[in-house]
Design an enzyme around this catalytic site. Sequence first.
Site, PDB file in Angstrom:
ATOM      1  N   SER A  70       0.825  -1.055   0.295  1.00 33.78           N
ATOM      2  CA  SER A  70      -0.037   0.439  -0.066  1.00 33.78           C
ATOM      3  C   SER A  70       1.172   1.477   0.410  1.00 33.78           C
ATOM      4  CB  SER A  70      -1.118  -0.273   1.242  1.00 33.78           C
ATOM      5  OG  SER A  70      -2.181  -0.619   1.008  1.00 33.78           O
ATOM      6  N   THR A  71       1.886   0.966   0.245  1.00 34.26           N
ATOM      7  CA  THR A  71       3.020   2.760  -0.551  1.00 34.26           C
ATOM      8  C   THR A  71       2.771   3.327  -1.557  1.00 34.26           C
ATOM      9  OG1 THR A  71       4.320   1.981   1.826  1.00 34.26           O
ATOM     10  CG2 THR A  71       5.260   3.318   0.021  1.00 34.26           C
TER      11      THR A  71
END
Length: 381
Positions: A70-71
Amino acid sequence: MADGSVQGLAEARFAPVRAAFEANLASGADVGACFCATVEGEIVVDLWGGFADAGRTRPWERDTIVNVYSTTKTMTALTALLIADRGLIDFDAPVARYWPEFAANGKADIKVSQLMAHSAGLSGWREPVTNDDLYDWEKMTSLLAAQAPLWEPGTASGYHAITQGYLVGEVVRRVTGKSLGTVFREEIAEPLGADFWIGLPASEDGRVAELIPPPAGQGAGEAPDQSEIQKVSFNNPGVHVSATRTRGWRGAEIPAAGGTGNARSVALVHTILANGGVAKGRRFLSEAGCRKALELQIEGKDLVLGMPARFGMGFGLPSPTLPLPNPNSCYWGGYGGSLILIDMDARTTFAYVMNKMAPTTTGDMRGLGLSMAMWTALGII
């Protein structure tokens, strides 16, 4: 070096950061990792070390890259901020202005800003979907356009763990005629020389580190007593770390979870926000366009994460869950522990990327510990 020892640079005043990084590897908290920090757009720490595989046969090299889960969302958010800064998207406009089919099933009034802030009520698919379906952009976006929200949009956030990338990405595609990964590559990554990919070419596969999953029973979607919203969000489809080793996953554009890069590239990309829209001598966004990221959209207990959250325009904002030293800061992390912190007051970015995954969806103390050492050295705390 072949022994996995720590390589790279850390200015003398940041020696404690290097020591903390080395300690993570020595203790086994990390198998392979990298950390990069910028101040005023300049790299002041750039470290890597350990091994790129669980068997410790491949050293983590300067150009090793890995799936950061999710970065990746921060890259998607930055791309949307860029497009909005050019006047192609109005965050206050209904999504249906750009994507007419999205208005189905009571979604005519959902705003683009609600996609950015995880409050659109579309944190998962109602229809059963498989991991392979994630590689079919048209299917994933069409299902989201057709379905009804899982809760009343705008009343609460519910982390759109996988869906956010398709939702924001389709708006970007509708207004630019290009996929989000293409816009990101052409407008951000290539001009900066940033080694981050949303849709990795097969030519780069040899550089990819192997993610090491969290212990059994501690992964995303494995918590007991899940709500129906959490079940749909985490388990349709389930998160299978083994998928990140496949060409299908790496090559697909999954803009909420499928990005591949390293700490240097993550830190470098976000110097755009940290430095008022300018990076490497080039203006990418206006100052006001950058600060849109800091505008609080929603706060409260997140229906998917099950903990308090504060969301700006695509980024997490300082909160009791993650208090940051300066208020004009934003961040997000990825499943397993990757993390990016952006401080617009101190004009810094700190990025941490690793392959040994912790049971966390929003970063853990490995990346935060390195960041605290940075803040201390900079005199911020």
